[in-house]
Design a protein around this motif. Sequence first.
Motif, mmCIF file in Angstrom:
data_model
loop_
_atom_site.group_PDB
_atom_site.id
_atom_site.type_symbol
_atom_site.label_atom_id
_atom_site.label_comp_id
_atom_site.label_asym_id
_atom_site.label_seq_id
_atom_site.Cartn_x
_atom_site.Cartn_y
_atom_site.Cartn_z
ATOM 1 N N PHE A 262 8.815 -41.693 -2.761
ATOM 2 C CA PHE A 262 8.731 -42.945 -3.490
ATOM 3 C C PHE A 262 9.847 -43.880 -3.055
ATOM 4 O O PHE A 262 10.984 -43.451 -2.847
ATOM 5 C CB PHE A 262 8.838 -42.707 -5.000
ATOM 6 C CG PHE A 262 7.674 -41.950 -5.575
ATOM 7 C CD1 PHE A 262 6.534 -42.610 -5.991
ATOM 8 C CD2 PHE A 262 7.719 -40.571 -5.685
ATOM 9 C CE1 PHE A 262 5.454 -41.913 -6.508
ATOM 10 C CE2 PHE A 262 6.650 -39.861 -6.209
ATOM 11 C CZ PHE A 262 5.507 -40.541 -6.619
ATOM 12 N N SER A 263 9.517 -45.150 -2.928
ATOM 13 C CA SER A 263 10.531 -46.146 -2.607
ATOM 14 C C SER A 263 11.417 -46.379 -3.825
ATOM 15 O O SER A 263 11.065 -46.009 -4.961
ATOM 16 C CB SER A 263 9.880 -47.463 -2.195
ATOM 17 O OG SER A 263 9.231 -48.074 -3.308
ATOM 18 N N ILE A 264 12.558 -47.017 -3.598
ATOM 19 C CA ILE A 264 13.456 -47.339 -4.701
ATOM 20 C C ILE A 264 12.748 -48.221 -5.722
ATOM 21 O O ILE A 264 12.873 -48.026 -6.931
ATOM 22 C CB ILE A 264 14.729 -48.019 -4.169
ATOM 23 C CG1 ILE A 264 15.626 -46.974 -3.483
ATOM 24 C CG2 ILE A 264 15.492 -48.718 -5.289
ATOM 25 C CD1 ILE A 264 16.850 -47.548 -2.831
ATOM 26 N N SER A 265 11.976 -49.188 -5.245
ATOM 27 C CA SER A 265 11.260 -50.084 -6.157
ATOM 28 C C SER A 265 10.241 -49.320 -6.995
ATOM 29 O O SER A 265 10.086 -49.574 -8.201
ATOM 30 C CB SER A 265 10.560 -51.191 -5.373
ATOM 31 O OG SER A 265 11.502 -52.037 -4.758
ATOM 32 N N GLN A 266 9.551 -48.372 -6.378
ATOM 33 C CA GLN A 266 8.564 -47.580 -7.112
ATOM 34 C C GLN A 266 9.236 -46.731 -8.192
ATOM 35 O O GLN A 266 8.720 -46.612 -9.302
ATOM 36 C CB GLN A 266 7.784 -46.687 -6.151
ATOM 37 C CG GLN A 266 6.799 -47.437 -5.271
ATOM 38 C CD GLN A 266 6.146 -46.537 -4.240
ATOM 39 O OE1 GLN A 266 6.809 -45.705 -3.615
ATOM 40 N NE2 GLN A 266 4.853 -46.695 -4.049
ATOM 41 N N ILE B 7 12.663 -45.056 3.675
ATOM 42 C CA ILE B 7 11.513 -45.088 2.759
ATOM 43 C C ILE B 7 11.953 -44.960 1.308
ATOM 44 O O ILE B 7 11.681 -45.832 0.490
ATOM 45 C CB ILE B 7 10.510 -43.962 3.100
ATOM 46 C CG1 ILE B 7 10.032 -44.091 4.550
ATOM 47 C CG2 ILE B 7 9.325 -44.020 2.143
ATOM 48 C CD1 ILE B 7 9.107 -42.988 4.984
ATOM 49 N N GLY B 8 12.654 -43.873 0.965
ATOM 50 C CA GLY B 8 13.053 -43.691 -0.425
ATOM 51 C C GLY B 8 13.507 -42.277 -0.699
ATOM 52 O O GLY B 8 14.244 -41.681 0.087
ATOM 53 N N TYR B 9 13.031 -41.703 -1.793
ATOM 54 C CA TYR B 9 13.449 -40.378 -2.221
ATOM 55 C C TYR B 9 12.243 -39.518 -2.575
ATOM 56 O O TYR B 9 11.174 -40.028 -2.900
ATOM 57 C CB TYR B 9 14.357 -40.473 -3.460
ATOM 58 C CG TYR B 9 15.648 -41.198 -3.226
ATOM 59 C CD1 TYR B 9 16.768 -40.541 -2.740
ATOM 60 C CD2 TYR B 9 15.757 -42.565 -3.512
ATOM 61 C CE1 TYR B 9 17.957 -41.207 -2.529
ATOM 62 C CE2 TYR B 9 16.949 -43.240 -3.308
ATOM 63 C CZ TYR B 9 18.043 -42.566 -2.820
ATOM 64 O OH TYR B 9 19.217 -43.223 -2.617
ATOM 65 N N LYS B 10 12.462 -38.204 -2.539
ATOM 66 C CA LYS B 10 11.432 -37.276 -2.987
ATOM 67 C C LYS B 10 12.076 -36.032 -3.580
ATOM 68 O O LYS B 10 13.219 -35.681 -3.251
ATOM 69 C CB LYS B 10 10.509 -36.870 -1.838
ATOM 70 C CG LYS B 10 11.146 -35.934 -0.818
ATOM 71 C CD LYS B 10 10.102 -35.405 0.165
ATOM 72 C CE LYS B 10 10.729 -34.451 1.173
ATOM 73 N NZ LYS B 10 9.721 -33.853 2.080
ATOM 74 N N GLU C 125 18.439 -51.585 -5.782
ATOM 75 C CA GLU C 125 18.879 -50.549 -4.844
ATOM 76 C C GLU C 125 20.110 -49.800 -5.348
ATOM 77 O O GLU C 125 20.131 -48.567 -5.391
ATOM 78 C CB GLU C 125 19.162 -51.161 -3.469
ATOM 79 C CG GLU C 125 17.934 -51.619 -2.709
ATOM 80 C CD GLU C 125 17.410 -52.980 -3.186
ATOM 81 O OE1 GLU C 125 18.084 -53.607 -4.042
ATOM 82 O OE2 GLU C 125 16.340 -53.402 -2.718
#
Length: 238
Positions: free
Chosen positions: A177-181, A225-228, A195
């Motif tokens: 998932f992106s930070i925004s998501q 991309i983001g985090y998982k 962020e």
Amino acid sequence: MTYRILVCDDDREIARAIGIYLRSSGYEAVEAHDGTEALELCRTQTFHLLILDIMMPGLDGIQTTEILRRTHNIPVIMLSAKSEDIDKIDGLTAGADDYMTKPFQPAELIARVKSQLRRYTSLGGMHQTPTAAVYRTGELVIDDASKTVTVDGDPVNLTPREYGILLFLTQHAGQVFSISQIYEAVWQEPAYNSENTVAVHIRRIREKIEINPKEPKYLKVVWGIGYKMEKLHPKQLG
């Protein structure tokens, strides 16, 4: 139910004004004027949220939040006359859930209070849902009925915001998932300059659930991309 909010600001006029805003919106407000007084009130009374000024004599807002977080997970909204990112990051790192720069509009403060209380009541353990699920990845277990988290059987003390992030990512283990998501899913509002906010919360979560936060097994960054949350079986952890 009437929510009780503690307002702590060494400027008595500001504390009094915030108390008036809160009471006019249906909340119960109690005022304190330094960090030591706020901590003593939290020790002897029940509050659902703390509004805390950073710049105070004696125990400042950062120190007060760090001490509070040892025993309480109520939401903390930090106030500051400074708008620099470093001050916001320091506040979030100490354990604050939100940050506002003075001067601010009363309507915005009340909106943030409502948002934090909504998250606290749904994620912070005030209203427990017996049918809620248990989520597990590796030795990390989230019991959403009791709003508890354990790693290797040891309890992990999270703020409501940290719990929300961890729950969301664990529910979707293996997905990136992106930070925004992440922000929009957990904060339930549009992401704007989110962020630093998300990154600070992720770092705090790692410090609590990882053996080595610099080499995480659970909560991983996917660069660009983001985090998982890794989808692990218990035997995969050595």
